[in-house]
Every structure is written in C-alpha cells, then in structure tokens.
Design an enzyme around this catalytic site. Sequence first.
Site, PDB file in Angstrom:
ATOM      1  N   ASP A 132      -8.922  -6.543  -4.361  1.00 31.55           N
ATOM      2  CA  ASP A 132      -8.646  -5.363  -4.004  1.00 31.55           C
ATOM      3  C   ASP A 132      -9.355  -4.153  -4.613  1.00 31.55           C
ATOM      4  OD1 ASP A 132      -7.329  -2.770  -3.204  1.00 31.55           O
ATOM      5  OD2 ASP A 132      -5.207  -3.403  -3.270  1.00 31.55           O
ATOM      6  N   ARG A 174     -11.814   6.587   9.666  1.00 30.47           N
ATOM      7  CA  ARG A 174     -11.465   5.185   9.589  1.00 30.47           C
ATOM      8  C   ARG A 174     -12.409   3.895   9.162  1.00 30.47           C
ATOM      9  NH1 ARG A 174      -6.772   2.292   9.425  1.00 30.47           N
ATOM     10  NH2 ARG A 174      -6.653   0.530  10.721  1.00 30.47           N
ATOM     11  N   SER A 204       0.828  -1.055   0.002  1.00 27.37           N
ATOM     12  CA  SER A 204       0.017  -0.101  -0.048  1.00 27.37           C
ATOM     13  C   SER A 204       0.794   1.086   0.026  1.00 27.37           C
ATOM     14  CB  SER A 204      -0.873  -0.175   1.295  1.00 27.37           C
ATOM     15  OG  SER A 204      -1.893   1.029   1.130  1.00 27.37           O
ATOM     16  N   HIS A 251      -7.771  -5.248  -0.041  1.00 25.70           N
ATOM     17  CA  HIS A 251      -6.598  -4.702   0.185  1.00 25.70           C
ATOM     18  C   HIS A 251      -5.903  -5.011   1.240  1.00 25.70           C
ATOM     19  CE1 HIS A 251      -3.867  -1.363  -0.603  1.00 25.70           C
ATOM     20  NE2 HIS A 251      -4.006  -0.912   0.502  1.00 25.70           N
ATOM     21  N   ASP A 252      -6.659  -5.501   2.192  1.00 24.57           N
ATOM     22  CA  ASP A 252      -6.018  -5.932   3.566  1.00 24.57           C
ATOM     23  C   ASP A 252      -5.047  -7.222   3.251  1.00 24.57           C
ATOM     24  OD1 ASP A 252      -6.046  -3.898   5.259  1.00 24.57           O
ATOM     25  OD2 ASP A 252      -8.001  -4.626   6.422  1.00 24.57           O
TER      26      ASP A 252
END
Length: 371
Positions: free
Chosen positions: A317, A222, A152, A350-351
């Site tokens: 992602d 967040r 990232s 994405h994680d």
Amino acid sequence: MSNTASSYKQFYTFAENEDFILECGKKFGPITVAYEIFGEMNQDKTNVVLITHALTGDSHVTRHDPYDPKEGWWEKFVGKGLMFDTSKYCFICSNVLGGCQGTTGPSSVNPKTGKRYGMDFPIITIKDMVNVQKRLLDYLGVSHLVSVVGGSVGGMQALEWAVQYPEMVGSIIVMAAPKSLNPQAIAFNEVQRKAITLDPYWNNGDYYDNKNQPESGLSLARMVGMITYQSDESMLKKFGRRAREGNNLFESFNNEFEVESYLHYQGKKLVQRFDANSYLYLTRAMDLFELGRDFGGIDNALKAFKGKALVIGISSDILFPVCQQKELVQDMKRNNIDVEYKEIKSPFGHDGFLIESGKMEPIIRNFFAKL
C-alpha cells in the site's frame, strides 16, 4: 416481490427531518440515508455488523440473492458461508453523508431553494458520517453492534465509531486505514480536486442543469486516485511496458500503453456513476480526519473503547503504508485495547482490501470466532 431482475429491489431509504449539528458547527437537514441489509436480524437485534464503504463506494456490498442483477463491491467477502457470513450475522451498509448513491449530498435538492446544493453543501467530516449512521441504527432499533468493518475511508469510519460510541461497538476491523492522513495523502487528494475544479464545465459546482458536465476533471481525478490504489508490482504484472493492442507508439500521441488505456477506462467508468462535487467533499472529509481531535488527543479518545480490534495492513500500500497501521496498533496497545495486527502480503497495493478475499478469510474467521 417478483423474483425477476426487472423488479428486483433491496435498497431502502431513511429520512431524518430533524437538523443535524455538523462538526463544522452548522445545522443541516433534512437528510435521507440510503442503506441495504444483508442477512437477517435476530429477535433482539444483537447480531448486527455495520459495514462502512470506501471513497466512491455505496450501500451495495454484495448480491442479496441469485435474482439480484448487480454485483457488489465486496462480493467475495459477504454472503452465506463466506468470511462475513450472512447465515450468522446481519450486515448493514449505508451510503455516506455527502455521497451520491441515495444519501443526501451536494447533488441532492435543497428543499429550501428547490435547487441542488452544489457548493452550498456544508463541509462534512468522517464524524458526521458516523453520526448519521448512528441515527439510522436508532431508527432500525439497533443498540449494539457486533462489529464495525471497513477499509480505507471505511476504516476511518470504523475508528470513529469506536471513539464516538464505544459502549455500542463490540469490535472493529480496520483495513488499510490510518488514524489521520499524512501530508502526502492530502497532496494526492488536492491534485484530484484541482483536476475537477479546473474543468471549465465545473462552473463553481453549479453544473447539474447544464448540457456539459465536468467529466474530464472527474475522470482525471479518478486516474490520479487509481495510481495511488495500485503498486509498482501490480502495474508491472498487469501491464508491463506493453502497448495497447494494435497501437504503434511511434506513430501517434493518440496511441497508448496498456496502463494509459486502463487509467482512461477507469476515469470514464467513474464519470458514469459518481458526482464531481461529492468527490470534492468526500476527499476533503478524508483530509480532515484526525482520530481524537475532539477528545484532546488520541489517548483520550481510545481509552473508553473496551472492545476488540483487528487492524490489517497491505504490504504494498503506497497510499496508507503499513507503518501507519502499525502506529495505530501501538496507540491502541498503549491504551489497553485488545488489538491484533495482521499484514497481508499482496502485490495489489491499497486495493488489496477489496481483492484479497482468500488471504483475508482465515484472519477474519479467526477474529469473529473470538467475539
């Protein structure tokens, strides 16, 4: 050092008193850098790997030993016998410029005024972060890196290392990162920033001495970010359409789906450890990232890099889709870089670069075997 959790410390700082010339053109300093070292440097300091962290990360990649009370953000990736093997290599990770985990950022005290920088902190870029890391490595006497590794925002730093200091970098590993942000990603970041700046307690960034902090704004930012880090498949598997245990959704708006409860928890969790102004500055640094901007284009930027590259995409992602990694690989191939592309089939979005240690391990091991 006593091997007890109460006295455990493997966190260091480096202070640079000379001003840095930032990419925005401003002089800025002094700068303090927080960093940690995992594994041992060999005598000539040629076994060093730089790990660069993502948006809200820090220097604590993994536990240093069993007495270390704090789990790292890449605990299953870095350690003795793991894919990033501390018995062979020495890994260094520093908190980025603009952060809030020990390195100078908006929450730091400006020595000229005696007050926190807040929004007087200058605009910073990924290049600035890399230049600060370079100054740290100079201080440590490291003149060669086996690799620069990051996912990232960390992957953006790895790319910037390759073009800014190509003679120093033997290889890069770039996970789930683009060569620049597409408008959609910038849009996601702007919504997150607006959540912070519209919080009445943000107070134009001057909130450090106030009783009330912009907690709601940072928490909401967040929550938005966490949505972009997931995928529809991962959310379906984790939460489905289930209500939180004991909640009757037809009874009250205060009752929640499990996915809502998860987002609220993640928002509150970040508020406990992160600074709202840092979030503003670091997301803007992401937006400004454009590989090759100061070289007159990406080809001019990449042509000096003679090391190897590994680019890894995560199939699900939605923040930085695999098409962006594939485009980056084509740019590298066009400039005769020895590059491999691997795609992780993962439901985690994405994680995945933080989670999929089992799928990453053979890829990483194979790549390091060729260095």
